[in-house]
Write an enzyme that holds these catalytic residues in place. Structure first.
Site, PDB file in Angstrom:
ATOM      1  N   ASP A  52      43.176  36.725  36.093  1.00 55.26           N
ATOM      2  CA  ASP A  52      43.283  35.558  36.976  1.00 55.26           C
ATOM      3  C   ASP A  52      42.774  34.336  36.218  1.00 55.26           C
ATOM      4  OD1 ASP A  52      43.322  33.735  39.002  1.00 55.26           O
ATOM      5  OD2 ASP A  52      42.050  34.839  40.381  1.00 55.26           O
ATOM      6  N   ARG A  58      42.881  50.025  47.574  1.00 51.52           N
ATOM      7  CA  ARG A  58      43.229  50.457  46.217  1.00 51.52           C
ATOM      8  C   ARG A  58      44.249  51.585  46.245  1.00 51.52           C
ATOM      9  NH1 ARG A  58      39.370  48.236  42.718  1.00 51.52           N
ATOM     10  NH2 ARG A  58      37.252  48.066  43.546  1.00 51.52           N
TER      11      ARG A  58
HETATM   12  P1  IMP Z   1      39.308  36.777  36.258  1.00 53.36           P
HETATM   13  O1  IMP Z   1      37.977  37.003  35.608  1.00 53.36           O
HETATM   14  O2  IMP Z   1      39.311  35.555  37.140  1.00 53.36           O
HETATM   15  O3  IMP Z   1      40.465  36.766  35.286  1.00 53.36           O
HETATM   16  O4  IMP Z   1      39.512  37.956  37.291  1.00 53.36           O
HETATM   17  C1  IMP Z   1      39.812  39.210  36.869  1.00 53.36           C
HETATM   18  C2  IMP Z   1      39.251  40.305  37.762  1.00 53.36           C
HETATM   19  O5  IMP Z   1      39.120  39.894  39.132  1.00 53.36           O
HETATM   20  C3  IMP Z   1      40.256  41.441  37.746  1.00 53.36           C
HETATM   21  O6  IMP Z   1      39.883  42.375  36.794  1.00 53.36           O
HETATM   22  C4  IMP Z   1      40.189  41.957  39.170  1.00 53.36           C
HETATM   23  O7  IMP Z   1      39.246  42.993  39.249  1.00 53.36           O
HETATM   24  C5  IMP Z   1      39.764  40.788  40.019  1.00 53.36           C
HETATM   25  N1  IMP Z   1      40.935  40.106  40.625  1.00 53.36           N
HETATM   26  C6  IMP Z   1      41.470  38.927  40.266  1.00 53.36           C
HETATM   27  N2  IMP Z   1      42.535  38.609  41.026  1.00 53.36           N
HETATM   28  C7  IMP Z   1      42.690  39.635  41.889  1.00 53.36           C
HETATM   29  C8  IMP Z   1      43.652  39.918  42.935  1.00 53.36           C
HETATM   30  O8  IMP Z   1      44.605  39.159  43.213  1.00 53.36           O
HETATM   31  N3  IMP Z   1      43.482  41.089  43.583  1.00 53.36           N
HETATM   32  C9  IMP Z   1      42.467  41.964  43.328  1.00 53.36           C
HETATM   33  N4  IMP Z   1      41.571  41.750  42.348  1.00 53.36           N
HETATM   34  C10 IMP Z   1      41.670  40.585  41.642  1.00 53.36           C
END
Ligand code: IMP
Ligand code: MG
Length: 179
Positions: A103, A165
């Protein structure tokens, strides 16, 4: 799970997922045929993807897991907490990081730094999903299953507050959440 159906919109079906997982596994089998890679799954979200992916590989490989968390509900809380590190020495090994979704990119950046410091021979990153507009990373994501819009998704390992999940397909989570 009763009552949640109206809050879920099917986004990527289990058939589409398994087709894409096979394609990625085939590429990895070719690229890593004599490298005995160690695949590092990022818990909890990647556990289903990881297990499907490795069952399609036809090469020698090993696995390990790292557990991190940074989300509460649909919000990133910013600070990354690692509650399980690696069990194996990855020095001079070919490493493949297996993530569920990218994300903001904060988690994968953190993990890439952590793993680079352990001096593997090479690092590749696979993410089943990547949200469009994710911030710039200073390394490349080698395999992305599906590039998606920036909505919150659940299923196939991905959770909302630890639930959902177990859904076979990937769904967009609509508001409001009434269960
Ligand atoms: P980031 O650090 O913002 O890139 O987020 C990554 C982590 O957040 C992923 O490994 C997921 O565990 C969780 N995450 C981010 N977006 C989602 C989503 O749309 N659904 C579920 N988990 C998410
Ligand atoms: Mg995750």
């Amino acid at each position: 799970m009763k009552g949640i159906e109206q809050n879920l919109e099917k986004y990527i079906s289990d058939q589409e997922i398994s087709k894409r997982v096979k394609e990625i596994s085939n590429e990895i089998s070719l690229l890593y045929c004599d490298k005995n890679p160690i695949l590092i799954g990022i818990l909890n979200g990647s556990f289903i993807f990881m297990s499907d992916l490795i069952r399609q590989l036809n090469i020698n490989c090993e696995i390990d897991f790292i557990k991190i968390s940074s989300y509460l509900g649909k919000k990133s809380i910013g600070k990354i907490n690692m509650s399980k590190g690696l069990d194996f020495d990855i020095k001079n090994r070919s490493v493949i990081i297996v993530e569920d979704i990218i994300d903001s990119g904060k988690s994968i950046n953190y993990l890439h730094d952590y793993i680079s410091n352990l001096k593997p021979k090479d690092i590749a990153v696979i993410s089943l999903l990547a949200k469009k507009g994710a911030s710039k990373l200073n390394f490349k994501i080698d395999f992305i299953g599906f590039e998606i819009s920036s909505e919150f998704v659940v299923g196939y390992g991905l959770d909302y507050n630890q639930k959902l999940r177990n859904l076979k397909s990937i769904y967009k989570l609509k508001e409001p959440h009434i269960w």
